[in-house]
Design a protein around this motif. Sequence first.
Motif, PDB file in Angstrom:
ATOM      1  N   LYS A 168       0.806  -1.214   0.000  1.00  6.62           N
ATOM      2  CA  LYS A 168       0.000   0.000   0.000  1.00  6.62           C
ATOM      3  C   LYS A 168       0.845   1.274   0.000  1.00  6.62           C
ATOM      4  O   LYS A 168       0.310   2.376   0.025  1.00  6.62           O
ATOM      5  CB  LYS A 168      -0.945   0.007   1.205  1.00  6.62           C
ATOM      6  CG  LYS A 168      -2.025  -1.073   1.118  1.00  6.62           C
ATOM      7  CD  LYS A 168      -2.923  -1.048   2.328  1.00  6.62           C
ATOM      8  CE  LYS A 168      -3.996  -2.131   2.214  1.00  6.62           C
ATOM      9  NZ  LYS A 168      -4.866  -2.190   3.424  1.00  6.62           N
ATOM     10  N   ILE A 205       0.006   3.596  -2.821  1.00  6.26           N
ATOM     11  CA  ILE A 205      -1.256   4.310  -2.624  1.00  6.26           C
ATOM     12  C   ILE A 205      -1.022   5.533  -1.747  1.00  6.26           C
ATOM     13  O   ILE A 205      -1.496   6.635  -2.037  1.00  6.26           O
ATOM     14  CB  ILE A 205      -2.318   3.387  -2.006  1.00  6.26           C
ATOM     15  CG1 ILE A 205      -2.716   2.310  -3.025  1.00  6.26           C
ATOM     16  CG2 ILE A 205      -3.543   4.185  -1.557  1.00  6.26           C
ATOM     17  CD1 ILE A 205      -3.648   1.258  -2.474  1.00  6.26           C
ATOM     18  N   ARG A 206      -0.269   5.353  -0.669  1.00  9.03           N
ATOM     19  CA  ARG A 206       0.031   6.474   0.209  1.00  9.03           C
ATOM     20  C   ARG A 206       0.817   7.555  -0.535  1.00  9.03           C
ATOM     21  O   ARG A 206       0.590   8.748  -0.335  1.00  9.03           O
ATOM     22  CB  ARG A 206       0.801   5.994   1.431  1.00  9.03           C
ATOM     23  CG  ARG A 206       0.013   5.009   2.312  1.00  9.03           C
ATOM     24  CD  ARG A 206       0.795   4.721   3.589  1.00  9.03           C
ATOM     25  NE  ARG A 206       0.116   3.739   4.415  1.00  9.03           N
ATOM     26  CZ  ARG A 206       0.424   2.450   4.474  1.00  9.03           C
ATOM     27  NH1 ARG A 206       1.440   1.974   3.756  1.00  9.03           N
ATOM     28  NH2 ARG A 206      -0.248   1.623   5.261  1.00  9.03           N
ATOM     29  N   VAL A 248      -1.501   9.569  -2.613  1.00  8.91           N
ATOM     30  CA  VAL A 248      -2.313  10.462  -1.784  1.00  8.91           C
ATOM     31  C   VAL A 248      -1.511  11.679  -1.348  1.00  8.91           C
ATOM     32  O   VAL A 248      -2.007  12.817  -1.380  1.00  8.91           O
ATOM     33  CB  VAL A 248      -2.873   9.706  -0.565  1.00  8.91           C
ATOM     34  CG1 VAL A 248      -3.521  10.675   0.422  1.00  8.91           C
ATOM     35  CG2 VAL A 248      -3.876   8.653  -1.003  1.00  8.91           C
ATOM     36  N   PHE A 292      -9.613   7.106  -3.436  1.00  2.84           N
ATOM     37  CA  PHE A 292      -8.661   6.288  -2.680  1.00  2.84           C
ATOM     38  C   PHE A 292      -9.223   5.904  -1.317  1.00  2.84           C
ATOM     39  O   PHE A 292      -9.043   4.777  -0.847  1.00  2.84           O
ATOM     40  CB  PHE A 292      -7.342   7.034  -2.499  1.00  2.84           C
ATOM     41  CG  PHE A 292      -6.416   6.936  -3.674  1.00  2.84           C
ATOM     42  CD1 PHE A 292      -5.917   5.706  -4.082  1.00  2.84           C
ATOM     43  CD2 PHE A 292      -6.038   8.067  -4.380  1.00  2.84           C
ATOM     44  CE1 PHE A 292      -5.057   5.610  -5.167  1.00  2.84           C
ATOM     45  CE2 PHE A 292      -5.181   7.984  -5.469  1.00  2.84           C
ATOM     46  CZ  PHE A 292      -4.693   6.745  -5.862  1.00  2.84           C
ATOM     47  N   PRO A 347      -9.135   1.889  -1.951  1.00  2.00           N
ATOM     48  CA  PRO A 347      -7.770   2.214  -2.380  1.00  2.00           C
ATOM     49  C   PRO A 347      -7.247   1.369  -3.537  1.00  2.00           C
ATOM     50  O   PRO A 347      -6.760   1.913  -4.530  1.00  2.00           O
ATOM     51  CB  PRO A 347      -6.941   1.983  -1.106  1.00  2.00           C
ATOM     52  CG  PRO A 347      -7.912   2.146   0.006  1.00  2.00           C
ATOM     53  CD  PRO A 347      -9.211   1.621  -0.503  1.00  2.00           C
ATOM     54  N   ASP A 348      -7.348   0.047  -3.428  1.00  3.99           N
ATOM     55  CA  ASP A 348      -6.789  -0.810  -4.466  1.00  3.99           C
ATOM     56  C   ASP A 348      -7.523  -0.656  -5.792  1.00  3.99           C
ATOM     57  O   ASP A 348      -6.906  -0.579  -6.861  1.00  3.99           O
ATOM     58  CB  ASP A 348      -6.826  -2.279  -4.026  1.00  3.99           C
ATOM     59  CG  ASP A 348      -5.827  -2.568  -2.909  1.00  3.99           C
ATOM     60  OD1 ASP A 348      -4.695  -2.036  -2.991  1.00  3.99           O
ATOM     61  OD2 ASP A 348      -6.169  -3.295  -1.974  1.00  3.99           O
ATOM     62  N   ARG A 365      -6.631   2.701  -7.350  1.00 14.64           N
ATOM     63  CA  ARG A 365      -5.253   2.682  -7.856  1.00 14.64           C
ATOM     64  C   ARG A 365      -5.213   2.024  -9.227  1.00 14.64           C
ATOM     65  O   ARG A 365      -4.590   2.548 -10.163  1.00 14.64           O
ATOM     66  CB  ARG A 365      -4.358   1.929  -6.877  1.00 14.64           C
ATOM     67  CG  ARG A 365      -2.952   1.634  -7.387  1.00 14.64           C
ATOM     68  CD  ARG A 365      -2.147   0.879  -6.348  1.00 14.64           C
ATOM     69  NE  ARG A 365      -0.905   0.384  -6.899  1.00 14.64           N
ATOM     70  CZ  ARG A 365      -0.763  -0.774  -7.544  1.00 14.64           C
ATOM     71  NH1 ARG A 365      -1.822  -1.564  -7.727  1.00 14.64           N
ATOM     72  NH2 ARG A 365       0.403  -1.156  -8.023  1.00 14.64           N
ATOM     73  N   CYS A 403      -9.795  13.037   3.557  1.00 10.63           N
ATOM     74  CA  CYS A 403      -9.530  11.718   2.961  1.00 10.63           C
ATOM     75  C   CYS A 403      -8.080  11.313   3.163  1.00 10.63           C
ATOM     76  O   CYS A 403      -7.780  10.144   3.447  1.00 10.63           O
ATOM     77  CB  CYS A 403      -9.865  11.740   1.467  1.00 10.63           C
ATOM     78  SG  CYS A 403     -11.616  11.977   1.100  1.00 10.63           S
ATOM     79  N   ILE A 453      -6.441   7.892   5.069  1.00 14.15           N
ATOM     80  CA  ILE A 453      -5.550   6.923   4.428  1.00 14.15           C
ATOM     81  C   ILE A 453      -4.183   6.887   5.104  1.00 14.15           C
ATOM     82  O   ILE A 453      -3.595   5.818   5.307  1.00 14.15           O
ATOM     83  CB  ILE A 453      -5.398   7.259   2.930  1.00 14.15           C
ATOM     84  CG1 ILE A 453      -6.754   7.117   2.231  1.00 14.15           C
ATOM     85  CG2 ILE A 453      -4.370   6.343   2.270  1.00 14.15           C
ATOM     86  CD1 ILE A 453      -6.783   7.719   0.849  1.00 14.15           C
TER      87      ILE A 453
END
Length: 263
Positions: free
Chosen positions: A39, A42-43, A46, A89, A93-94, A97, A220, A224
């Motif tokens: 992850k 993803i971070r 963001v 996200f 999230p996944d 992405r 948001c 996350i």
Amino acid sequence: MAVVDSLTPWTALADKLLRLGYEIGGSAAPEVQRNDDNKGDIRLMVVSLIARSLSNMRGVLAMIREKRIVEARVVARCILENQFWAAGFAENPDKFRHAMISHDLNKKGSSGQMLFTTGEIPDEYEGKLRQWMRENKGWDKAKSIAPKQVAKNAQVSDAYVFYDLLSSDAHPTIHALNRYVISKDGKEITDIDLDPEPKEEELAETVSLGCYGLVGALICACKILQADASERVDSLAREYLEMMRAKVEEDEAKRNRDRCATC
């Protein structure tokens, strides 16, 4: 002029959001580097959204100072779009992405195909482009994503109303072009103003819409990134809502006064 229609409180709120946003983004390194369950990327996306939103807000304020209302509204629209992406996200999230990766693949492939069919490409670039398209054969099956659909899927469709409002200045619509037209009683055109002076109320509205998008993006992001600043973001969100409540009440009072004046 009512305080809610003045620039001062809205720019003050924008400054608070900027300071907190830089703090959240600047302290996110441990979360970004932690790659549990893959992850970390993803971070990183963001935090990049935060950085883009903060840059956009600074752009809005710079344009407001110069009284470039159209340009300010175009950039404020970017902040709302960032909010939709951050909400995407936060919602899944996944899935989001993969949607972003698919969108990027679709755009690159479509642009490459367009170059092949409509223009001439230098040999050194054509070879690299053909190689990319061979290595990414699934680009034509990849799907693009649009702000309206992202907002709907992330359950922030209400915010799209404001995005759509700002879109009227992001494109050369009749509304946008009429900014430069001087008319008598809204009917007879008397002149063209090449540098119209915007109303302070509209300048304030533009900053308020930027604040709205930035608040949503930061909420948001905190979710996350598991940021410690969540409560402070919530506090600024409540401040924003209180200011908007005051504006709605003032607008209603003004309408009532205008109705009484015509009685």
